[in-house]
Scaffold this motif. Structure first.
Motif, PDB file in Angstrom:
ATOM      1  N   UNK A 126     -58.129  24.055 116.658  1.00 43.24           N
ATOM      2  CA  UNK A 126     -56.649  25.063 116.312  1.00 43.24           C
ATOM      3  C   UNK A 126     -56.682  23.879 115.493  1.00 43.24           C
ATOM      4  N   UNK A 127     -55.886  22.753 115.544  1.00 45.01           N
ATOM      5  CA  UNK A 127     -56.034  21.690 114.594  1.00 45.01           C
ATOM      6  C   UNK A 127     -56.709  21.468 113.250  1.00 45.01           C
ATOM      7  N   UNK A 128     -57.728  21.473 114.001  1.00 47.22           N
ATOM      8  CA  UNK A 128     -59.479  21.821 113.080  1.00 47.22           C
ATOM      9  C   UNK A 128     -59.496  22.125 112.013  1.00 47.22           C
ATOM     10  N   UNK A 129     -58.914  24.147 112.736  1.00 47.13           N
ATOM     11  CA  UNK A 129     -59.081  24.720 111.780  1.00 47.13           C
ATOM     12  C   UNK A 129     -57.147  24.986 110.612  1.00 47.13           C
ATOM     13  N   UNK A 130     -56.917  24.778 111.719  1.00 52.46           N
ATOM     14  CA  UNK A 130     -55.556  24.610 110.176  1.00 52.46           C
ATOM     15  C   UNK A 130     -56.240  23.181 109.363  1.00 52.46           C
ATOM     16  N   UNK A 131     -56.655  22.975 109.438  1.00 53.40           N
ATOM     17  CA  UNK A 131     -56.704  21.691 107.927  1.00 53.40           C
ATOM     18  C   UNK A 131     -57.622  22.496 107.317  1.00 53.40           C
ATOM     19  N   UNK A 132     -58.689  22.856 107.791  1.00 55.44           N
ATOM     20  CA  UNK A 132     -59.941  23.651 107.340  1.00 55.44           C
ATOM     21  C   UNK A 132     -58.971  24.784 106.606  1.00 55.44           C
ATOM     22  N   UNK A 133     -57.939  25.582 106.356  1.00 56.64           N
ATOM     23  CA  UNK A 133     -57.282  26.425 105.808  1.00 56.64           C
ATOM     24  C   UNK A 133     -56.490  25.953 105.097  1.00 56.64           C
ATOM     25  N   UNK A 134     -56.027  25.288 104.803  1.00 64.23           N
ATOM     26  CA  UNK A 134     -55.031  24.283 104.547  1.00 64.23           C
ATOM     27  C   UNK A 134     -56.323  23.514 102.480  1.00 64.23           C
ATOM     28  N   UNK A 135     -57.378  22.975 103.580  1.00 68.57           N
ATOM     29  CA  UNK A 135     -58.286  22.943 102.277  1.00 68.57           C
ATOM     30  C   UNK A 135     -59.400  24.243 101.821  1.00 68.57           C
ATOM     31  N   UNK A 136     -59.749  24.831 102.172  1.00 67.09           N
ATOM     32  CA  UNK A 136     -59.447  26.193 101.892  1.00 67.09           C
ATOM     33  C   UNK A 136     -58.749  27.804 102.050  1.00 67.09           C
ATOM     34  N   UNK A 137     -57.789  27.136 100.870  1.00 64.55           N
ATOM     35  CA  UNK A 137     -56.605  28.352 101.550  1.00 64.55           C
ATOM     36  C   UNK A 137     -57.541  29.432 100.820  1.00 64.55           C
ATOM     37  N   UNK A 138     -58.311  29.991 100.632  1.00 63.89           N
ATOM     38  CA  UNK A 138     -58.371  31.160  99.084  1.00 63.89           C
ATOM     39  C   UNK A 138     -59.713  31.905  99.472  1.00 63.89           C
ATOM     40  N   UNK A 139     -60.137  30.631 100.791  1.00 64.59           N
ATOM     41  CA  UNK A 139     -61.584  31.121 101.266  1.00 64.59           C
ATOM     42  C   UNK A 139     -61.764  33.089 101.350  1.00 64.59           C
ATOM     43  N   UNK A 140     -62.604  33.747 101.658  1.00 63.62           N
ATOM     44  CA  UNK A 140     -62.792  35.125 101.911  1.00 63.62           C
ATOM     45  C   UNK A 140     -62.951  34.901 103.471  1.00 63.62           C
ATOM     46  N   UNK A 141     -62.395  35.516 104.812  1.00 64.59           N
ATOM     47  CA  UNK A 141     -62.597  35.117 105.499  1.00 64.59           C
ATOM     48  C   UNK A 141     -62.853  37.091 106.237  1.00 64.59           C
ATOM     49  N   UNK A 142     -64.121  37.166 107.109  1.00 63.52           N
ATOM     50  CA  UNK A 142     -64.226  38.433 107.509  1.00 63.52           C
ATOM     51  C   UNK A 142     -63.639  38.813 108.611  1.00 63.52           C
ATOM     52  N   UNK A 143     -63.350  39.177 109.011  1.00 57.46           N
ATOM     53  CA  UNK A 143     -62.474  39.352 110.537  1.00 57.46           C
ATOM     54  C   UNK A 143     -63.260  40.503 111.086  1.00 57.46           C
ATOM     55  N   UNK A 144     -64.701  40.388 112.199  1.00 54.31           N
ATOM     56  CA  UNK A 144     -65.372  41.248 112.655  1.00 54.31           C
ATOM     57  C   UNK A 144     -65.972  42.705 111.835  1.00 54.31           C
ATOM     58  N   UNK A 145     -65.927  42.226 110.310  1.00 49.91           N
ATOM     59  CA  UNK A 145     -66.319  42.985 109.859  1.00 49.91           C
ATOM     60  C   UNK A 145     -65.206  44.099 109.175  1.00 49.91           C
ATOM     61  N   UNK A 146     -63.925  44.002 109.896  1.00 51.67           N
ATOM     62  CA  UNK A 146     -62.909  45.170 109.763  1.00 51.67           C
ATOM     63  C   UNK A 146     -62.012  45.092 108.259  1.00 51.67           C
TER      64      UNK A 146
END
Length: 243
Positions: A126-146
Motif C-alpha cells: 500500500x505504500x507503493x499504491x499511495x506513491x503511485x496515486x500521487x504520481x498518477x493522480x488523474x489516471x482513471x481507475x475502473x473499479x470492477x466495471x462499476x
C-alpha cells in the motif's frame, strides 16, 4: 501477443523480484515448508535470540493463497511496474531506496506496541499504491466495471473496501502514512523550496551498479523527471516530453 514467460521477463527488476519473493513465500507455505510464526516480526526474538531474518522475511508474506492474496499481487504487478517504468525509469537505485525506506519506516512503526503487526508486506504494497496515486493522480481507475475514479483516491477506495469486507485497517493505514512520508520528503518538501533530505545513499547506487540491476543514469538532477510547479491534490511529477 506475448507469452506469460515473456511478460514476466519483461518486468522491471525490483518489482519483479519483490512480487516473485511474495509468491514463493506463499507457495512454500502451501507446501508446508515452514510455519508462518517462523517469519513474523517479533522484536523480542530478534534482539534476544538474534533471529534477525524476521526483520526481512515478514515483508514477503501477503497471506495464504486467496482472493486477497491475488489482489495484492496484482497491485504489485500493476502499480509497482508503472512506477518503476514511469517516474523511476532508469532510476533503479532510487526505486530500490524507496522500498528500503518504506521497510525501515514500517519497522519503526511496528516497534510501537499499538502499531505492531506481525507481517508488513501488505503495508509495503500500500505504500507503493499511495506513491503511485500521487504520481498518477488523474489516471482513471475502473473499479470492477462499476465506476471509475481518479488515481489520487485509489488508496482510500481500497481502504474503504477493506472496511466493508472486514479486513484489518492498520496495515493499510501504515502503508499510506509511510508512502506520504516518502513523497513529502522527496517531492513536496523540495517543491516548496526545501532540501531533499532523502537522497538515495551511495551504497544503494553501488549495489545496483555492482549487480547490474536495471538501469541507472548519471545525469544531473535537472535532466531527470521533475515535480510540477503546481500545488493541490491532483498534481504529480511533471515529465519532459522527450522522456
Amino acid at each position: 501477443m506475448s507469452t506469460p514467460a515473456e511478460w514476466y521477463h519483461s518486468l522491471p527488476p525490483i518489482t519483479k523480484a519483490y512480487g516473485t519473493a511474495c509468491f514463493l513465500f506463499t507457495a512454500a507455505l502451501k507446501l508446508g515448508l515452514y510455519d508462518p510464526r517462523q517469519i513474523t516480526l517479533v522484536y523480542s526474538l530478534v534482539f534476544k535470540r538474534l533471529q534477525v531474518w524476521r526483520l526481512f522475511t515478514n515483508f514477503f508474506f501477503l497471506g495464504p493463497f486467496s482472493l486477497n492474496f491475488g489482489i495484492r499481487l496484482l497491485m504489485i504487478a500493476r502499480y509497482g511496474v508503472q512506477l518503476e517504468r514511469g517516474p523511476f525509469d532508469r532510476r533503479t537505485a532510487d526505486f530500490l531506496w524507496m522500498m528500503i525506506f518504506g521497510g525501515l519506516t514500517l519497522s519503526i512503526f511496528a516497534a510501537i506496541p499499538m502499531l505492531w503487526s506481525p507481517f508488513l508486506g501488505i503495508s509495503l504494497v500500500f505504500m507503493l499504491v499511495y506513491v503511485w496515486s500521487r504520481e498518477y493522480p488523474n489516471s482513471q481507475i475502473n473499479i470492477y466495471g462499476l465506476f471509475t475514479l481518479k488515481g489520487f483516491y485509489l488508496p482510500w477506495m481500497m481502504l474503504g473496501l477493506d472496511v466493508i469486507f472486514g479486513s484489518p485497517l492498520l496495515p493499510i493505514l501504515l502503508g499510506i502514512v509511510s508512502g506520504h512520508i516518502y513523497y513529502f520528503l522527496t517531492v513536496l518538501h523540495p517543491l516548496a523550496g526545501g532540501k531533499n533530505i532523502l537522497k538515495t545513499p551511495k551504497w544503494v547506487h553501488k549495489i545496483v551498479a555492482r549487480w547490474r540491476i536495471g538501469a541507472q543514469v548519471a545525469a544531473p538532477a535537472a535532466a531527470r523527471a521533475q515535480p510540477e510547479r503546481t500545488t493541490g491534490p491532483f498534481t504529480g511529477r511533471g515529465r519532459r516530453l522527450t522522456d
